[in-house]
Every structure is written in C-alpha cells, then in structure tokens.
Design a protein around this motif. Structure first.
Motif, PDB file in Angstrom:
ATOM      1  N   THR A  18       0.812  -1.224   0.000  1.00  0.00           N
ATOM      2  CA  THR A  18       0.000   0.000   0.000  1.00  0.00           C
ATOM      3  C   THR A  18       0.842   1.269   0.000  1.00  0.00           C
ATOM      4  O   THR A  18       0.306   2.365  -0.120  1.00  0.00           O
ATOM      5  N   PRO A  32       0.373   3.303  -3.443  1.00  0.00           N
ATOM      6  CA  PRO A  32      -0.948   3.923  -3.556  1.00  0.00           C
ATOM      7  C   PRO A  32      -1.183   5.037  -2.535  1.00  0.00           C
ATOM      8  O   PRO A  32      -1.789   6.061  -2.874  1.00  0.00           O
ATOM      9  N   ILE A  33      -0.679   4.874  -1.316  1.00  0.00           N
ATOM     10  CA  ILE A  33      -0.890   5.917  -0.313  1.00  0.00           C
ATOM     11  C   ILE A  33      -0.151   7.188  -0.709  1.00  0.00           C
ATOM     12  O   ILE A  33      -0.695   8.292  -0.645  1.00  0.00           O
ATOM     13  N   ALA A  39      -2.061   8.773  -3.459  1.00  0.00           N
ATOM     14  CA  ALA A  39      -3.318   9.356  -2.996  1.00  0.00           C
ATOM     15  C   ALA A  39      -3.081  10.687  -2.301  1.00  0.00           C
ATOM     16  O   ALA A  39      -3.806  11.659  -2.525  1.00  0.00           O
ATOM     17  N   ILE A  40      -2.032  10.751  -1.465  1.00  0.00           N
ATOM     18  CA  ILE A  40      -1.750  12.000  -0.751  1.00  0.00           C
ATOM     19  C   ILE A  40      -1.308  13.070  -1.734  1.00  0.00           C
ATOM     20  O   ILE A  40      -1.734  14.222  -1.665  1.00  0.00           O
ATOM     21  N   GLU A  50      -4.280  14.307  -3.648  1.00  0.00           N
ATOM     22  CA  GLU A  50      -5.095  15.172  -2.800  1.00  0.00           C
ATOM     23  C   GLU A  50      -4.490  16.578  -2.759  1.00  0.00           C
ATOM     24  O   GLU A  50      -5.197  17.572  -2.878  1.00  0.00           O
ATOM     25  N   LYS A  67      -4.967  18.230  -6.114  1.00  0.00           N
ATOM     26  CA  LYS A  67      -6.385  18.597  -6.236  1.00  0.00           C
ATOM     27  C   LYS A  67      -6.657  19.880  -5.459  1.00  0.00           C
ATOM     28  O   LYS A  67      -7.349  20.783  -5.936  1.00  0.00           O
ATOM     29  N   TYR A  91      -9.495  25.571   0.345  1.00  0.00           N
ATOM     30  CA  TYR A  91      -9.852  24.155   0.266  1.00  0.00           C
ATOM     31  C   TYR A  91      -9.635  23.552   1.649  1.00  0.00           C
ATOM     32  O   TYR A  91      -8.594  23.763   2.259  1.00  0.00           O
ATOM     33  N   VAL A  92     -10.641  22.839   2.134  1.00  0.00           N
ATOM     34  CA  VAL A  92     -10.508  22.237   3.460  1.00  0.00           C
ATOM     35  C   VAL A  92      -9.804  20.892   3.327  1.00  0.00           C
ATOM     36  O   VAL A  92     -10.289  19.995   2.649  1.00  0.00           O
ATOM     37  N   LEU A  93      -8.633  20.785   3.936  1.00  0.00           N
ATOM     38  CA  LEU A  93      -7.875  19.529   3.858  1.00  0.00           C
ATOM     39  C   LEU A  93      -8.344  18.533   4.901  1.00  0.00           C
ATOM     40  O   LEU A  93      -8.583  17.373   4.616  1.00  0.00           O
ATOM     41  N   LYS A 151     -12.283  18.401  12.148  1.00  0.00           N
ATOM     42  CA  LYS A 151     -13.106  17.522  12.970  1.00  0.00           C
ATOM     43  C   LYS A 151     -14.305  18.304  13.486  1.00  0.00           C
ATOM     44  O   LYS A 151     -14.733  18.138  14.624  1.00  0.00           O
ATOM     45  N   PRO A 200     -20.623  17.809  12.094  1.00  0.00           N
ATOM     46  CA  PRO A 200     -21.320  17.686  10.812  1.00  0.00           C
ATOM     47  C   PRO A 200     -22.627  18.471  10.853  1.00  0.00           C
ATOM     48  O   PRO A 200     -23.337  18.433  11.855  1.00  0.00           O
TER      49      PRO A 200
END
Lengths: 209, 216
Positions: free
Chosen positions: A29, A32-33, A36-37, A40, A43, A115-117, A120, A123
């Motif tokens: 992994t 891929p990790i 992905a980071i 992100e 993006k 952009y919110v990375l 917590k 919701p």
C-alpha cells in the motif's frame, strides 16, 4: 517452567507472523498511499489557484514559522510566469481541534480560493464552512483590506450561524497563511525564491488576468 | 445450532449493537452520515471476519492463559491492514473516518466474538458468526445514521431530500442526537420483540385450548 517457555515461544511466533503480514501490506500500500496523498495535494492546489491547468509546474518550498512547518506551492506556467501560490495553513482552535486548509492566492497575495484539507468540526454545523456561501466571502480579500475576525469580534468576516467557533478558527487559519505568505513573498527579499525578476513577472501576470 | 441460526442470531436476536449493547463508541460517533457509517460498518465487519477466522484457526495452538494478548495482536493486525488499505485506495473515506479506524482495536464486538465464539468453535461456524454479527452491526449503524442524516441534515447518502424551506433538526446530528435516536431504536426493537413474544404466547394458548377442547 516448561509451560512458561512454550507460552513465550508461542507469543513470539504470533508477533513475528503479525509483523511479517503487516510489513507485506505496508509494502503493497506504500505506493498507492503516496499517490493518494500527492493527488489530494494537487487537487487542493488546483482548486484554490485560479487559472491552473494541468501542464503547469508546481514548485514547493517548506518554511518554518513559530515552530510550525508551512509548505508553499508556487504555480508557474510553462514560460515560468507565476500564476499564483498556495499554502497549507491550519488553526488549532476549531470546535473539534485542529483544522487544515489549503489557501490559494493570486500573485498580488489576494485570496483566490480555500480548500478544506482536514477538520473535525460538527457535521451539519461546522462543516458548513466548506459551502460557497461562507467560503466565497474570503475571495479577493487580503491582509490590507480586511480584518480577519468574525463580525462579533469587530472583524469583517460573516460567521456561520451556530458555528462561531469554527468561523473564528477559519479566519485565524487564513490570516496565518496570509501572514506567512506575505513575509516570504511580498518584498522581494525572500532568500528562498531565487527568481530575481519576480516582481516584474507578477505584474505581467496581473495584466493578463 | 444450525448455520442459519448462527447467522440470523447476529442480525436480530443477538444484534451486537441493539441487543448485546456492544461497540457504542463507533456507533454513536460515526453515525452522522450514512456513507461514513457504511465505511465504518464494513471496516469493522472485515476486521471481525479476519479475527474470527484466524482465532478459530489457531484456537488449539494458543494456550488458554495468554489468549487475550494474542487476540489483541491479531485484531490490531487486521485493523492496521484496514487502515493502510483505506488510506491507499479509498482516501476520501479514510479522511472522514480517520481517527475511528484505529479505535476498532478496542471495539468490544470484535474482542467479544473472539472470546465468546471463535475461540470455541470451528472455522466455518466462526466465519458464519462473523458474517451475521458484521451484517447486524452494519445494519444497526447505517439505520441510526439514516435517521440522523435525514432529520439533522435533510439528506441521505448526501442526496438532498427536501426543498430549501426544510429546517433540519440540528440536535439529531449533534452527539446528544445519537443517544436519543439510539434510545428510540432500542425501544422500537424491544417493542417488536415483545409483540412477537405475545403473538407466540397467544398462538400457544390457542393451540392448548384447541387441544383441551378436542380432548374435552
């Protein structure tokens, strides 16, 4: 005594097997990790810097301010003109603790996007900070024309109803990001950015915009 | 106990959340949206499946005295695998579940099933038990999340259900709302079970009476 030794050996066997399995999964992994980071981050930079296209170059520098590391991404087009910058900034005073943002500015250090990375917040209440209704009020603001405090505290920022603490923290994080950016990229004295024609290019870009 | 019974027990009769009242921490904390709840549910179910499988496989190898530390090691291994895989392949879900994934290690459902079932039964039964319990957990957490998301945010699976005039019941999405909603769910479950029992009783009584009248 013999029983104890057998137990120890068995426990060691279990641990070794578990460690081996984890090492294998980690290895699989890892890539891929990392991707992905990275995606992100790209993006995030993409969404906060106006005029970003895929063939642009992102330069990163890490600066340390008050013991915290900030990564500044400078977006340039193929000719080397600076389109905008973004910085990863944070506030530790959110309702749920630390929240991290990617803050984008144009070449004149006016905000071009947020952009919110990670966060917590509650919701449905604090998470409304990610809605355009709240976020868009920061656009085109800079340290010069804005006090980054909510209106209740004598600032210029409209707070979210029933999420004042979140709003305060967002304003704080953005102000911090702008201050750091201003320090390194305002007066041409930056020892990190080797670009000597920096100011001229900045104005060029402005004209294009 | 037949396979079917073991499976169904986990879903209804011994539902880990609603009957055994285990694993409340993730249920209360991660039920603010259905997508997060499903992510949490499937992660826990996977860990449960893995740990039940390995523990029942090794149940004759592990001495009784040191079974608990071994269980923890096995469970922690599976949780770390889930953590890494989610981070690598489902980054968005990992972003919102984040903190709660490592906490699966201390989820009493997983340790509870390892101790109460997997360490005493064969591999096949343990897998069936894990599937039943896992699905029971997913259903419970997803149902609670659906209640909270619909009431508190006016949406389900991030799709808006109502028009702009809908004012959400904010308390449903806050921590107290989790307790209140869960309370109603438990009450509803008990009521259904009670009605079921009464029906069975009535049926039995009827049969008895019929028999008596036949005899009479």
């Amino acid at each position: 005594m013999k029983d104890n030794i057998i137990q120890v050996i068995k426990l060691v066997v279990v641990c070794v097997v578990a460690a081996a399995v984890l090492a294998m999964v980690y290895d699989i992994t890892k890539e891929p990790i990392r991707i992905a980071i990275e995606q992100e981050t790209i993006k995030a930079v993409k969404s906060v810097v106006t005029g970003y296209t895929d063939d642009m170059i992102i330069d990163t520098v890490t600066v340390t301010e008050n013991g915290a590391d900030f990564i500044i991404y400078t977006v340039k087009d193929e000719a080397g003109n600076i389109i905008g910058r973004s910085i990863s900034t944070f506030s530790m005073n959110g309702y749920g603790g630390t929240m991290c943002f990617m803050l984008g500015v144009k070449s004149d250090n006016k905000i071009s996007g947020i952009y919110v990375l990670s966060h917590k917040e509650t919701p449905g209440l604090g998470t409304k900070m990610d809605l355009p209704l709240f976020k868009d009020q920061f656009l085109d603001k800079s340290l010069k024309n804005t006090i980054f405090k909510v209106k209740n505290d004598g600032g210029d920022i409209d707070a979210i109803t029933s999420a004042t603490i979140t709003s305060r923290a967002v304003a704080e994080a953005i102000e911090l990001g702008l201050i750091v950016l201003d320090k390194y990229f305002k007066n041409e004295k930056s020892d990190i950015e080797p670009d000597t024609l920096f100011l001229d290019k900045e104005e060029e870009v402005e004209d294009v915009n | 106990m037949s396979t079917k019974q073991i499976f169904l027990k986990g879903i209804w009769e011994n539902n880990p959340v609603l009957v055994l009242l285990l694993g409340f921490c993730p249920v209360l904390a991660v039920s603010t949206s259905v997508i997060d709840a499903l992510g949490m549910g499937f992660s826990t179910a996977f860990v449960l499946l893995g740990s039940n499988l390995v523990i029942s496989l090794t149940r004759n190898f592990i001495p009784k005295k040191m079974r608990i530390p071994v269980f923890i090691i096995i469970i922690a291994t599976f949780v770390t695998i889930v953590d890494l895989v989610l981070k690598g392949f489902f980054f968005d879900i990992h972003k919102s579940l984040g903190l709660f994934i490592p906490l699966i290690v201390v989820n009493c459902i997983v340790l509870g099933r390892a101790e109460a079932f997997a360490s005493k039964n064969n591999v096949f039964k343990s897998i069936v038990d894990a599937l039943g319990m896992g699905i029971g957990f997913i259903l419970a957490i997803a149902f609670l999340a659906a209640i909270r998301e619909i009431l508190g945010n006016g949406s389900i699976l991030n799709i808006k259900l109502f028009g702009d005039s809908f004012k959400p019941v904010i308390v449903a999405i806050l921590p107290p709302g989790a307790f209140i909603s869960l309370g109603f769910m438990l009450a509803g479950m008990n009521k259904i079970n009670l009605i079921k029992k009464e029906k069975e009783k009535a049926k039995k009584n009827l049969e008895k009476k019929q028999k008596q009248s036949q005899v009479g």
